[in-house]
Motif scaffolding. Sequence first.
Motif, mmCIF file in Angstrom:
data_model
loop_
_atom_site.group_PDB
_atom_site.id
_atom_site.type_symbol
_atom_site.label_atom_id
_atom_site.label_comp_id
_atom_site.label_asym_id
_atom_site.label_seq_id
_atom_site.Cartn_x
_atom_site.Cartn_y
_atom_site.Cartn_z
ATOM 1 N N VAL A 44 -91.517 29.440 -9.149
ATOM 2 C CA VAL A 44 -92.196 28.634 -8.100
ATOM 3 C C VAL A 44 -91.650 27.356 -8.362
ATOM 4 C CG1 VAL A 44 -94.364 27.821 -7.469
ATOM 5 C CG2 VAL A 44 -94.397 30.160 -8.423
ATOM 6 N N GLN A 45 -91.122 26.849 -7.310
ATOM 7 C CA GLN A 45 -90.903 25.383 -7.067
ATOM 8 C C GLN A 45 -91.802 24.516 -6.608
ATOM 9 O OE1 GLN A 45 -87.336 25.296 -4.655
ATOM 10 N NE2 GLN A 45 -85.961 26.535 -6.475
ATOM 11 N N GLU A 46 -92.274 23.407 -7.487
ATOM 12 C CA GLU A 46 -93.214 22.717 -7.030
ATOM 13 C C GLU A 46 -92.750 21.314 -6.676
ATOM 14 O OE1 GLU A 46 -96.159 21.969 -9.920
ATOM 15 O OE2 GLU A 46 -96.448 24.093 -10.485
ATOM 16 N N LYS A 47 -93.077 20.854 -5.311
ATOM 17 C CA LYS A 47 -92.445 19.584 -4.876
ATOM 18 C C LYS A 47 -93.664 18.394 -4.906
ATOM 19 C CE LYS A 47 -89.424 21.548 -1.728
ATOM 20 N NZ LYS A 47 -89.098 21.478 -0.336
ATOM 21 N N ARG B 46 -98.075 23.124 2.971
ATOM 22 C CA ARG B 46 -96.999 24.028 3.160
ATOM 23 C C ARG B 46 -97.025 25.325 2.078
ATOM 24 N NH1 ARG B 46 -91.635 21.315 5.288
ATOM 25 N NH2 ARG B 46 -92.762 19.692 6.933
ATOM 26 N N SER B 47 -96.898 26.309 2.727
ATOM 27 C CA SER B 47 -96.433 27.435 1.874
ATOM 28 C C SER B 47 -95.082 27.431 1.048
ATOM 29 C CB SER B 47 -96.471 28.890 2.722
ATOM 30 O OG SER B 47 -95.327 28.866 3.216
ATOM 31 N N LYS B 48 -95.736 27.670 -0.160
ATOM 32 C CA LYS B 48 -94.506 27.494 -1.285
ATOM 33 C C LYS B 48 -93.575 28.624 -1.033
ATOM 34 C CE LYS B 48 -97.622 25.403 -4.653
ATOM 35 N NZ LYS B 48 -98.265 25.656 -5.718
ATOM 36 N N LYS B 49 -92.137 28.120 -1.238
ATOM 37 C CA LYS B 49 -91.154 29.090 -1.061
ATOM 38 C C LYS B 49 -90.718 29.525 -2.507
ATOM 39 C CE LYS B 49 -88.704 26.970 2.777
ATOM 40 N NZ LYS B 49 -87.614 26.452 3.259
ATOM 41 N N GLN B 50 -90.940 31.102 -2.655
ATOM 42 C CA GLN B 50 -90.679 31.553 -3.934
ATOM 43 C C GLN B 50 -89.296 32.182 -3.855
ATOM 44 O OE1 GLN B 50 -93.845 34.441 -4.171
ATOM 45 N NE2 GLN B 50 -95.254 32.538 -4.587
ATOM 46 N N SER B 51 -88.406 32.006 -5.121
ATOM 47 C CA SER B 51 -87.066 32.506 -5.035
ATOM 48 C C SER B 51 -87.188 33.609 -6.241
ATOM 49 C CB SER B 51 -86.236 31.398 -5.201
ATOM 50 O OG SER B 51 -86.447 30.831 -6.808
ATOM 51 N N THR B 52 -86.715 34.676 -6.059
ATOM 52 C CA THR B 52 -86.746 35.741 -7.058
ATOM 53 C C THR B 52 -85.493 35.827 -7.900
ATOM 54 O OG1 THR B 52 -85.821 37.322 -5.369
ATOM 55 C CG2 THR B 52 -88.017 37.176 -5.706
#
Length: 189
Positions: free
Chosen positions: A6-9, A17-23
């Motif tokens: 999870v990238q937190e800004k 905003r919905s959080k972009k999740q990278s796998t």
Amino acid sequence: MAEVQVQEKGAKGGKVRSKKQSTRVDMTPMVDLGFLLITFFMFTTTFSKPNVMDLGLPAKPKENTPKPPPTEIKLSNSISLLLGKDNRIFWHQQDNTSLTDQNLNETNYDREGIRKVIEQAKANAADKTKFTVIIKPTDDAVYKNFVDILDEMAITDSEQYGVTDLKPWEKAIYDKKVGNPAGAAPATK
């Protein structure tokens, strides 16, 4: 295994905003599995065994045994095969006084060639039980042609055959027939 990062800004503004999740997939178990499969197949496979041609060689004589007299083979009971360069094969039934480049005959390795020549010579032999094929590979001959001739010995049921070197008088006639300069060394690859 697989994990989600999870990238937190930073908290800017008021919008959510919905959080972009990278796998990210961990490939370590896949590599381990690959090595295990490679190892398994290497140990369980059978490698092709080399084929060995059976040659019946005479037993080595004992030291104190007297040498037998040299075997004389009559021309009417034999044929000489000269294996030459460029898949060429020559044959004759002559001695050193009567062999010329005109009666050093050339044929090929197929069934209408050398097989027919051997069968005709065997049929015309004075004593068919003592018919002998003398195989004389030149320095220019290739191993494949030698194996082909040994196959022809089995096909034509020629049980008596020998392998020997060319005589100097045969070498001179062979060189004249194929166009080699006298005494020239064979070409090496």
